[in-house]
Design an enzyme around this catalytic site. Structure first.
Site, PDB file in Angstrom:
ATOM      1  N   ASP A   1      55.989 -51.695  30.497  1.00  0.00           N
ATOM      2  CA  ASP A   1      54.934 -52.654  30.846  1.00  0.00           C
ATOM      3  C   ASP A   1      54.276 -52.254  32.172  1.00  0.00           C
ATOM      4  OD1 ASP A   1      56.970 -53.365  32.575  1.00  0.00           O
ATOM      5  OD2 ASP A   1      56.805 -55.529  32.208  1.00  0.00           O
ATOM      6  N   SER A   2      54.779 -51.169  32.783  1.00  0.00           N
ATOM      7  CA  SER A   2      54.071 -50.555  33.927  1.00  0.00           C
ATOM      8  C   SER A   2      52.668 -50.150  33.487  1.00  0.00           C
ATOM      9  CB  SER A   2      54.847 -49.347  34.452  1.00  0.00           C
ATOM     10  OG  SER A   2      55.216 -48.487  33.387  1.00  0.00           O
TER      11      SER A   2
ATOM     12  N   ASP B   1      58.660 -51.855  25.716  1.00  0.00           N
ATOM     13  CA  ASP B   1      59.057 -52.792  26.766  1.00  0.00           C
ATOM     14  C   ASP B   1      58.522 -54.188  26.445  1.00  0.00           C
ATOM     15  OD1 ASP B   1      60.266 -53.349  29.140  1.00  0.00           O
ATOM     16  OD2 ASP B   1      58.805 -52.321  30.418  1.00  0.00           O
TER      17      ASP B   1
ATOM     18  N   LYS C   1      63.077 -52.900  25.246  1.00  0.00           N
ATOM     19  CA  LYS C   1      63.749 -53.071  26.540  1.00  0.00           C
ATOM     20  C   LYS C   1      63.439 -54.466  27.064  1.00  0.00           C
ATOM     21  CE  LYS C   1      62.287 -51.068  30.530  1.00  0.00           C
ATOM     22  NZ  LYS C   1      61.997 -52.261  31.363  1.00  0.00           N
TER      23      LYS C   1
ATOM     24  N   GLU D   1      64.097 -57.051  30.523  1.00  0.00           N
ATOM     25  CA  GLU D   1      64.567 -57.185  31.906  1.00  0.00           C
ATOM     26  C   GLU D   1      65.512 -58.388  32.028  1.00  0.00           C
ATOM     27  OE1 GLU D   1      61.452 -57.362  34.843  1.00  0.00           O
ATOM     28  OE2 GLU D   1      60.504 -55.525  34.108  1.00  0.00           O
TER      29      GLU D   1
ATOM     30  N   GLU E   1      67.340 -50.125  38.199  1.00  0.00           N
ATOM     31  CA  GLU E   1      66.161 -49.861  39.039  1.00  0.00           C
ATOM     32  C   GLU E   1      66.399 -50.302  40.468  1.00  0.00           C
ATOM     33  OE1 GLU E   1      62.312 -50.991  37.522  1.00  0.00           O
ATOM     34  OE2 GLU E   1      61.341 -50.500  39.430  1.00  0.00           O
TER      35      GLU E   1
HETATM   36  O1  KIV Z   1      57.725 -50.503  32.821  1.00  0.00           O
HETATM   37  C1  KIV Z   1      58.295 -49.472  33.183  1.00  0.00           C
HETATM   38  O2  KIV Z   1      57.692 -48.411  33.319  1.00  0.00           O
HETATM   39  C2  KIV Z   1      59.731 -49.552  33.464  1.00  0.00           C
HETATM   40  C3  KIV Z   1      60.378 -48.338  34.038  1.00  0.00           C
HETATM   41  C4  KIV Z   1      60.011 -48.193  35.459  1.00  0.00           C
HETATM   42  C5  KIV Z   1      61.829 -48.348  33.841  1.00  0.00           C
HETATM   43  O3  KIV Z   1      60.323 -50.555  33.245  1.00  0.00           O
END
Ligand code: KIV
Length: 288
Positions: free
Chosen positions: A50-51, A89, A119, A121, A189
């Site tokens: 989600d970056s 994510d 993924k 969090e 992280e």
């Molecule tokens: O969203 C993302 O890119 C991440 C990584 C930094 C692990 O969660």
């Protein structure tokens, strides 16, 4: 390498790397061309993170990212990846709903985008329950603890987690709870290297570190940081392998100069008619 001899990464083969003490190499990607390049370069795991919101869509943080945006970007990444395991994510508020709604959102990554896992969090009690339900629904889950960027408004800023003993113990406990809940791997992280080491030694599943030192089972980075495409300050933990920002700026400056100066397009970059066709054209125009 022919297609037949490609080692296609699966969750068991990724986990076997930990047993064999082979480092796992992971990167983020958000589109077809970059996913194709990094897949062919031998990356084991590609995270459609989600970056995306910050590095590609220009948001201030990851909070505004939607499920639609994630699915839209996960699809081309999956299409481009022949070898790597692709993980989607779950964006903020896609898994804070009822269990049914959260499971449905996670299933969209597998059914619509074709990722092999999601993924999530955090490791709160509610989160652990959701992870157990997802795993039971055949949706593999990667955990993410330490600094969890979706908690930015609680945290105030992105900073190291686990510098104090109490916080370090909590992160270790979170890792053990996530393993028990059934995640196949987890991102650590922004935690001190020693905390990442304790976790990596205590659990059987692979840890992927980002700003977590050298002792994890693997490493993950944001692609745009690695190649120097991110805007602004590059933090200490990032190793920039190339300055694409500078290289692209230079290329675009040269293009601007060429077009404005009449150097591009030139004859070498143009298509031409054969002489007889030119003569025919002239004749036809003369007749009109
Ligand atoms: O969203 C993302 O890119 C991440 C990584 C930094 C692990 O969660």
């Amino acid at each position: 390498m022919s297609n037949d001899s490609i080692e296609i990464l699966t969750i068991p083969s990724l986990q076997a790397k930990k047993e064999k003490k082979e480092k796992i190499v992971a990167l983020t990607a958000y589109d077809f061309p970059i996913a194709k390049i990094i897949d062919e370069a031998g990356i084991d795991l590609i995270l459609v993170g989600d970056s995306l919101g910050m590095v590609v869509l220009g948001y201030e943080n990851t909070i505004p990212v939607t499920m639609e945006e994630m699915i839209h970007h996960a699809k081309p990444v999956v299409r481009a990846s022949k070898r790597a395991l692709v993980v989607g994510d779950m964006p903020y508020f896609s898994f804070h709903l009822t269990i049914e709604e959260s499971v449905f959102n996670a299933s969209r990554f597998l059914k619509e985008a074709g990722t092999k896992a999601v993924k999530i969090e955090g490791a709160s009690k509610r989160r652990l329950k959701l992870i157990e339900t997802l795993v039971e629904a055949e949706i593999p889950v990667m955990g993410h603890i330490g600094l969890t960027p979706q908690s930015i408004h609680h945290l105030g800023q992105y900073k190291v987690k686990g510098k104090e003993i109490g916080e370090a113990k909590k992160i270790v406990m979170d890792a053990l709870n996530l393993e028990r809940a059934g995640v196949f791997s987890m991102v650590l992280e922004c935690v001190p290297a020693q905390v990442a080491r304790i976790i990596t030694e205590k659990i059987k599943i692979p840890t992927l570190g980002i700003r977590a030192g050298p002792y994890c089972d693997g490493q993950i980075l944001v692609f745009h940081d690695l190649v120097g495409l991110s805007d602004g300050h590059i933090p200490k933990f990032v190793k920039k392998y190339i300055d694409l920002n500078q290289i692209i700026r230079e290329a675009v400056k040269n293009y601007v100069e060429d077009v404005r100066g009449g150097m591009f397009p030139d004859q070498n970059h143009s298509y031409h008619l054969k002489q007889e066709k030119i003569e025919e054209l002239i004749k036809q125009r003369a007749r009109k």
